[in-house]
Enzyme design. Structure first.
Site, PDB file in Angstrom:
ATOM      1  N   THR A 129       0.965  -1.331   0.010  1.00  0.00           N
ATOM      2  CA  THR A 129      -0.024   0.021  -0.054  1.00  0.00           C
ATOM      3  C   THR A 129       0.794   1.202  -0.009  1.00  0.00           C
ATOM      4  O   THR A 129       2.021   1.290   0.646  1.00  0.00           O
ATOM      5  CB  THR A 129      -0.863  -0.142   1.175  1.00  0.00           C
ATOM      6  OG1 THR A 129      -1.550   1.191   1.500  1.00  0.00           O
ATOM      7  CG2 THR A 129      -0.051  -0.249   2.372  1.00  0.00           C
ATOM      8  N   ASP A 130       0.175   2.209  -0.580  1.00  0.00           N
ATOM      9  CA  ASP A 130       1.022   3.693  -0.346  1.00  0.00           C
ATOM     10  C   ASP A 130       1.191   4.068   0.945  1.00  0.00           C
ATOM     11  O   ASP A 130       2.059   5.253   1.319  1.00  0.00           O
ATOM     12  CB  ASP A 130       0.346   4.847  -1.142  1.00  0.00           C
ATOM     13  CG  ASP A 130      -1.168   4.894  -1.021  1.00  0.00           C
ATOM     14  OD1 ASP A 130      -1.806   4.256   0.204  1.00  0.00           O
ATOM     15  OD2 ASP A 130      -1.866   5.733  -1.386  1.00  0.00           O
ATOM     16  N   GLU A 131       0.235   3.601   1.989  1.00  0.00           N
ATOM     17  CA  GLU A 131       0.612   4.031   3.343  1.00  0.00           C
ATOM     18  C   GLU A 131       1.653   3.768   3.936  1.00  0.00           C
ATOM     19  O   GLU A 131       2.077   4.335   4.960  1.00  0.00           O
ATOM     20  CB  GLU A 131      -0.724   3.432   4.011  1.00  0.00           C
ATOM     21  CG  GLU A 131      -2.086   3.718   3.676  1.00  0.00           C
ATOM     22  CD  GLU A 131      -3.389   3.681   4.527  1.00  0.00           C
ATOM     23  OE1 GLU A 131      -3.156   3.706   5.656  1.00  0.00           O
ATOM     24  OE2 GLU A 131      -4.376   3.431   4.236  1.00  0.00           O
ATOM     25  N   TYR A 153      -1.722  -0.420  10.891  1.00  0.00           N
ATOM     26  CA  TYR A 153      -1.924  -1.162   9.783  1.00  0.00           C
ATOM     27  C   TYR A 153      -0.864  -1.035   8.748  1.00  0.00           C
ATOM     28  O   TYR A 153      -0.237  -1.713   8.305  1.00  0.00           O
ATOM     29  CB  TYR A 153      -3.178  -0.430   9.187  1.00  0.00           C
ATOM     30  CG  TYR A 153      -3.218  -1.039   7.690  1.00  0.00           C
ATOM     31  CD1 TYR A 153      -3.511  -2.342   7.258  1.00  0.00           C
ATOM     32  CD2 TYR A 153      -3.245  -0.068   6.696  1.00  0.00           C
ATOM     33  CE1 TYR A 153      -3.518  -2.449   5.909  1.00  0.00           C
ATOM     34  CE2 TYR A 153      -3.509  -0.241   5.360  1.00  0.00           C
ATOM     35  CZ  TYR A 153      -3.434  -1.638   4.951  1.00  0.00           C
ATOM     36  OH  TYR A 153      -3.352  -1.739   3.638  1.00  0.00           O
ATOM     37  N   LYS A 157       2.038  -3.310   7.457  1.00  0.00           N
ATOM     38  CA  LYS A 157       2.303  -3.801   5.868  1.00  0.00           C
ATOM     39  C   LYS A 157       3.720  -3.117   5.536  1.00  0.00           C
ATOM     40  O   LYS A 157       4.265  -3.792   4.606  1.00  0.00           O
ATOM     41  CB  LYS A 157       1.349  -2.778   5.060  1.00  0.00           C
ATOM     42  CG  LYS A 157      -0.108  -3.136   5.081  1.00  0.00           C
ATOM     43  CD  LYS A 157      -0.606  -4.486   4.544  1.00  0.00           C
ATOM     44  CE  LYS A 157      -0.169  -4.645   3.038  1.00  0.00           C
ATOM     45  NZ  LYS A 157      -1.039  -5.915   2.569  1.00  0.00           N
TER      46      LYS A 157
HETATM   47  P1  NAD Z   1     -10.196  -6.944   2.244  1.00  0.00           P
HETATM   48  O1  NAD Z   1     -10.174  -6.615   3.674  1.00  0.00           O
HETATM   49  O2  NAD Z   1     -11.447  -6.801   1.450  1.00  0.00           O
HETATM   50  O3  NAD Z   1      -9.712  -8.551   1.944  1.00  0.00           O
HETATM   51  C1  NAD Z   1      -8.874  -9.057   2.860  1.00  0.00           C
HETATM   52  C2  NAD Z   1      -8.950 -10.707   2.416  1.00  0.00           C
HETATM   53  O4  NAD Z   1      -7.978 -11.241   3.321  1.00  0.00           O
HETATM   54  C3  NAD Z   1     -10.376 -11.009   2.991  1.00  0.00           C
HETATM   55  O5  NAD Z   1     -11.081 -11.987   2.243  1.00  0.00           O
HETATM   56  C4  NAD Z   1     -10.208 -11.852   4.360  1.00  0.00           C
HETATM   57  O6  NAD Z   1     -11.089 -13.032   4.932  1.00  0.00           O
HETATM   58  C5  NAD Z   1      -8.619 -12.548   4.042  1.00  0.00           C
HETATM   59  N1  NAD Z   1      -7.970 -12.611   5.034  1.00  0.00           N
HETATM   60  C6  NAD Z   1      -7.646 -11.862   6.461  1.00  0.00           C
HETATM   61  N2  NAD Z   1      -6.747 -12.542   7.183  1.00  0.00           N
HETATM   62  C7  NAD Z   1      -6.409 -13.649   6.779  1.00  0.00           C
HETATM   63  C8  NAD Z   1      -5.648 -14.939   7.147  1.00  0.00           C
HETATM   64  N3  NAD Z   1      -4.886 -14.569   8.320  1.00  0.00           N
HETATM   65  N4  NAD Z   1      -5.354 -15.731   6.438  1.00  0.00           N
HETATM   66  C9  NAD Z   1      -6.236 -15.956   5.353  1.00  0.00           C
HETATM   67  N5  NAD Z   1      -6.918 -14.970   4.623  1.00  0.00           N
HETATM   68  C10 NAD Z   1      -7.185 -13.867   5.622  1.00  0.00           C
HETATM   69  O7  NAD Z   1      -8.985  -6.174   1.859  1.00  0.00           O
HETATM   70  P2  NAD Z   1      -8.568  -5.539   0.359  1.00  0.00           P
HETATM   71  O8  NAD Z   1      -9.237  -4.075   0.373  1.00  0.00           O
HETATM   72  O9  NAD Z   1      -9.219  -6.630  -0.898  1.00  0.00           O
HETATM   73  O10 NAD Z   1      -7.091  -5.481   0.386  1.00  0.00           O
HETATM   74  C11 NAD Z   1      -6.344  -6.536  -0.337  1.00  0.00           C
HETATM   75  C12 NAD Z   1      -4.829  -5.950  -0.232  1.00  0.00           C
HETATM   76  O11 NAD Z   1      -4.486  -4.976  -0.649  1.00  0.00           O
HETATM   77  C13 NAD Z   1      -4.342  -6.014   1.304  1.00  0.00           C
HETATM   78  O12 NAD Z   1      -3.150  -6.711   1.508  1.00  0.00           O
HETATM   79  C14 NAD Z   1      -4.491  -4.618   1.604  1.00  0.00           C
HETATM   80  O13 NAD Z   1      -3.122  -4.057   2.345  1.00  0.00           O
HETATM   81  C15 NAD Z   1      -3.964  -3.954   0.116  1.00  0.00           C
HETATM   82  N6  NAD Z   1      -4.168  -2.873  -0.128  1.00  0.00           N
HETATM   83  C16 NAD Z   1      -5.646  -2.388  -0.312  1.00  0.00           C
HETATM   84  C17 NAD Z   1      -6.085  -1.187  -0.610  1.00  0.00           C
HETATM   85  C18 NAD Z   1      -7.613  -0.667  -0.639  1.00  0.00           C
HETATM   86  O14 NAD Z   1      -7.847   0.497  -0.947  1.00  0.00           O
HETATM   87  N7  NAD Z   1      -8.544  -1.376  -0.325  1.00  0.00           N
HETATM   88  C19 NAD Z   1      -5.046  -0.109  -0.843  1.00  0.00           C
HETATM   89  C20 NAD Z   1      -3.717  -0.298  -0.717  1.00  0.00           C
HETATM   90  C21 NAD Z   1      -3.520  -1.788  -0.359  1.00  0.00           C
END
Ligand code: NAD
Length: 329
Positions: A129-131, A153, A157
């Site tokens: 993530t950009d964070e 968080y 990451k």
């Molecule tokens: P989300 O919370 O919608 O989905 C996360 C998924 O991971 C869920 O299905 C959850 O059940 C699963 N999960 C959590 N803990 C787990 C574990 N211990 N074992 C197996 N599965 C597990 O998140 P998202 O928004 O789809 O984000 C996906 C990735 O992208 C993450 O790594 C997040 O840090 C990164 N990200 C997201 C954003 C955003 O805007 N949503 C931005 C930057 C980075």
């Protein structure tokens, strides 16, 4: 699908992971690809997100934890590549309790990396993530900038990124890291600002705006993000980090205004609430590298993407209404 490339997708039942899997196995996917989703199905994971590909011959899913070394070892040994989305992903929850963030995001990533190393499974695409760069007042973070995460968080990451990259530098594992900005689109769990505001406004409710609303984020449509991840999986280089931007910077006030209009509401529905602790003022990533090396460009116009997203929530109440209880903090 004997000669298919077998991709293990962690967190594939979440917002971005499920979009990635639906795309990979959908009509515009690369073909010749089999996907296994490994997902714990936490409050954020939703098996329904995978219904469109459930009958695909190359699809399989396993409910399990990325921190489970026995399960992870077995699954990794049966695959050729890994795309790692699984994470605890909500900043506000990490402020209330960081335990699951350190466990899943840091220890879980390390468990997967160890298995990938044992079985020489690569590339290992780590979704970050950009964070991790922390707040930038002006300009944009490049991949070489120092990591200055603010929230638990973001710190979890950043830790995972560093461990992932260390497996490349130390062991030569083909690890590739992506750092994207804020995603938006359909199937987004209604705790993050865009789906939270849309679902509350469609229900006639009120929405909370943190602080003075001047915090700035770059918005990336989920289709563009998925395309970028696919470019990195198929053509990225080992040991490299790729920033992924969306090209639309908005303050939270500006975003709120657009969401209010899109949902037919006005500012009387907004509650001004105390700012989030440690709230980073602005994130911005410089995505020159992925553009020049891999030809990535965001293609989705923000106004069109937002209108489509609102329309999706309007027409898919049966998807989000059952999730509202789980979304509450
Ligand atoms: P989300 O919370 O919608 O989905 C996360 C998924 O991971 C869920 O299905 C959850 O059940 C699963 N999960 C959590 N803990 C787990 C574990 N211990 N074992 C197996 N599965 C597990 O998140 P998202 O928004 O789809 O984000 C996906 C990735 O992208 C993450 O790594 C997040 O840090 C990164 N990200 C997201 C954003 C955003 O805007 N949503 C931005 C930057 C980075």
């Amino acid at each position: 699908m004997n000669s298919a490339t077998r991709v293990l997708v962690t967190g594939g039942a979440g917002f971005i992971g499920s979009h990635y899997v639906r795309t990979l196995l959908g009509p515009s996917g690369p073909g010749g690809t089999a996907v296994t989703v490994l997902d714990k199905l936490t409050y954020a994971g939703n098996p329904a997100n995978l219904d469109p590909v459930r009958d695909h011959p190359g699809f399989a899913s396993v409910r399990g934890d990325v921190c489970d070394p026995v399960l992870v070892d077995k699954l990794v040994s049966e695959h050729d590549q890994i795309v790692h989305f699984a994470a605890e992903s909500h900043v506000d929850r990490s402020i209330l309790d960081a335990d699951a963030f350190v466990r899943t995001n840091v220890a879980g990533t390390r468990t997967l990396l160890d298995a990938a190393l044992r079985h020489r499974v690569s590339p290992f695409v780590h979704i970050s993530t950009d964070e991790v760069y922390g707040s930038v007042e002006t300009g944009a973070s490049t991949e070489d900038d120092p990591l200055r995460p603010s929230s638990p968080y973001a710190a979890s990451k950043a830790s995972a990124d560093l461990i992932a990259l260390s497996y490349h530098r130390t062991h030569g594992l083909d690890v590739r890291v992506t750092r994207c900005s804020n995603n938006y689109g359909h199937h987004h769990f209604p705790e993050k600002v865009v789906p939270l505001f849309i679902t509350r406004l469609l229900d006639g409710g009120r929405v909370p705006l943190y602080g003075d609303g001047s915090h700035v984020r770059d918005w990336l449509h989920i289709d563009d993000h998925v395309r970028a991840v696919e470019l990195v999986r198929t053509r990225g280089r080992a040991g490299e980090v790729y920033n992924v931007g969306g090209g639309t910077e908005l303050s939270n006030r500006e975003l709120t205004d657009l969401l209010l209009r899109a949902c037919g509401a006005d500012w009387s529905r907004v509650d001004h609430v105390e700012d989030r602790k440690g709230h980073d003022r602005r994130y911005a990533v410089d995505w020159t590298k992925i553009r020049e090396e891999l030809g990535y460009r965001p293609g989705k116009d923000f106004a069109a993407g937002l209108a489509e997203t609102v329309a999706w929530y309007r027409h898919n109440r049966s998807w989000w209404e059952p999730l509202l209880d789980r979304a509450a903090l």
